[in-house]
Design an enzyme around this catalytic site. Structure first.
Site, short mmCIF file in Angstrom:
data_model
loop_
_atom_site.label_atom_id
_atom_site.label_comp_id
_atom_site.label_asym_id
_atom_site.label_seq_id
_atom_site.Cartn_x
_atom_site.Cartn_y
_atom_site.Cartn_z
N PHE A 135 0.86 -1.18 0.00
CA PHE A 135 0.00 0.00 0.00
C PHE A 135 0.90 1.23 0.00
CE2 PHE A 135 -2.44 3.46 1.85
CZ PHE A 135 -3.57 3.42 1.06
N ASP A 220 9.43 2.51 1.33
CA ASP A 220 8.27 3.26 1.81
C ASP A 220 8.23 3.04 3.33
OD1 ASP A 220 5.83 4.13 2.70
OD2 ASP A 220 4.67 3.29 1.02
N LYS A 249 3.24 10.24 8.26
CA LYS A 249 2.59 9.80 9.50
C LYS A 249 3.31 10.27 10.77
CE LYS A 249 0.21 5.76 7.53
NZ LYS A 249 -1.19 5.94 7.84
#
Ligand SMILES: Cc1ncc(COP(=O)(O)O)c(C=O)c1O
Length: 402
Positions: A135, A220, A249
């Site tokens: 993702f 990532d 985040k």
């Protein structure tokens, strides 16, 4: 356009939200409008890394709010220089580009890799290999990178240039490398995909393949980064470094921003005017990021994450042994933990919510536990006791229906 769907409120119907309204947060707790307290082990999907309303965050943001909120990138932004220096000093990277989100950090990473190849005599190299279950965000390029049919459906042709191979399948990966391949892109631990840990040996093999074929390695670390796994960045456990890394985040602790980090060599194609952003790296975001790093890079903080993670790990392993009909497996590293459920994971999540404990759903029937990194041993034990009650309730329910 003719009206076909019934009206359902003014918000897009893209989220199916739990019927909970939180008014404020304190550390690892969220408090509803009616004053009920929930232990927040979802942390806004790994975002509130230093908990809610951390006094240092509040103070830093208040101080910045009173000075200047936004400048654009037409001028020098002092906070950007400070934060970029701290990030590059603490990682493999020499260069940083600030974004507003994880997906934009990935867009920047993808563009950086393609531009590197383009400006180094390989305009034909633009393809990027990714892994099933990945993702990387919800922009058109990042849904193509993630390759999940459920996110691609109905949004027109998939953005060209992404090839996907099964998770952990080295032979398939080797076969997928073609003369047009520019880079490999991987999460060191798949978050949304169900807390699937990539073995350090596999990351080392990816590095070697990149050297052999002239590819760039992109990590990532949007979900895994900034202390979450008990390292500053998760890849550190493998001993290899990427050429480019996407971060978001936890770096903002709740203020929405991300960053694309790269070596000077990998970033060399990103010349003046080749990329840009209006908001990226604005003074408020930089105040948040610098305050987060004050806390996370302070002596002993990452060790604290590892210590509490151990309590979680042992507690969850014991729950798995005691409730085998509910819990199949415990996954993850540090405070990026996954409970693979034997019952539908939604049922376990709901049972946990009934005990006022919040987690986050993931793929592969997994519930993510991502508490703020400031969680104490006592709060960890409190959370474990709530998971136990939830597992007990589900076991009783299963016994009744047998
Ligand atoms: C690994 C990973 N990459 C990218 C993203 C996208 O980040 P954002 O939602 O901030 O665009 C996410 C978000 O969950 C993620 O977990």
């Amino acid at each position: 356009m003719a009206e076909t769907a019934p009206k359902s409120g003014p918000l897009f119907d893209t989220f199916s939200r739990a019927p909970l309204r939180f008014e404020r947060g304190e550390g690892v707790w969220l408090i509803t409008e009616s004053g009920e307290r929930y232990l927040d082990f979802g942390a806004g999907v790994a975002v509130t890394s230093v908990g809610h309303s951390h006094p240092h965050m509040v103070e830093s943001l208040k101080a910045q709010v009173e000075k200047v909120w936004h400048l654009s990138n037409l001028y020098e932004v002092a906070g950007q220089e400070v934060l970029a220096k701290r990030l590059t000093d603490a990682t493999f990277a020499d260069k940083v580009f600030f974004t507003n989100s994880g997906a934009e950090a990935l867009e920047c990473a993808i563009k950086t890799a393609r531009r590197y190849q383009y400006t180094h005599g390989h305009p034909e190299k633009f393809r990027i290999i990714t892994f099933e279950g990945a993702f990387h965000g919800r922009t058109l390029a990042t849904i193509a990178a993630g390759g999940q049919a459920k996110y691609l459906e109905g949004f027109g042709p998939k953005v060209e240039g992404f090839d996907q191979v099964p998770f952990g399948d080295l032979e398939a990966l080797k076969a997928a490398i073609v003369p047009e391949t520019a880079a490999l892109l991987i999460e060191p631990i798949q978050g949304e995909g169900g807390i699937r840990v990539v073995q350090p040996e596999f990351l080392r093999t990816l590095r070697a393949l990149c050297e052999e074929h002239g590819l760039l390695l992109i990590f990532d670390e949007v979900q895994t980064g900034v202390g979450r796994t008990g390292k500053f960045f998760a890849h550190e456990r493998s001993g290899v470094t990427p050429d480019i890394m996407a971060v978001a985040k936890g770096i903002g602790g709740g203020f929405p921003f991300g960053a694309c980090l790269a070596t000077a060599e990998a970033a060399s194609g990103m010349t003046a005017g080749s990329h840009g952003t209006t908001y990226g790296g604005n003074p408020l975001a930089m105040a948040a990021g610098n305050a987060v790093l004050d806390i996370i890079l302070a002596d002993g903080f990452i060790e604290h994450v590892r210590d509490v993670a151990l309590i979680f790990r042992q507690g969850l392993a014991s729950l798995k042994d005691r409730y085998p009909d509910v819990i199949e497996e415990i996954r993850g590293e540090g405070l990026l933990l996954g409970i693979k459920a034997r019952v539908p994971s939604g049922d376990l999540l709901q049972a946990m919510r009934a005990e006022h404990l919040l987690g986050v759903p993931a793929g592969d029937n997994v519930i993510r536990l991502l508490p703020p990194l400031v969680v104490t041993a006592e709060e960890a034990r409190d959370g474990l006791a709530r998971i136990e009650k939830a597992a007990e309730a589900l076991t009783t329910k299963l016994a009744k229906s047998a």
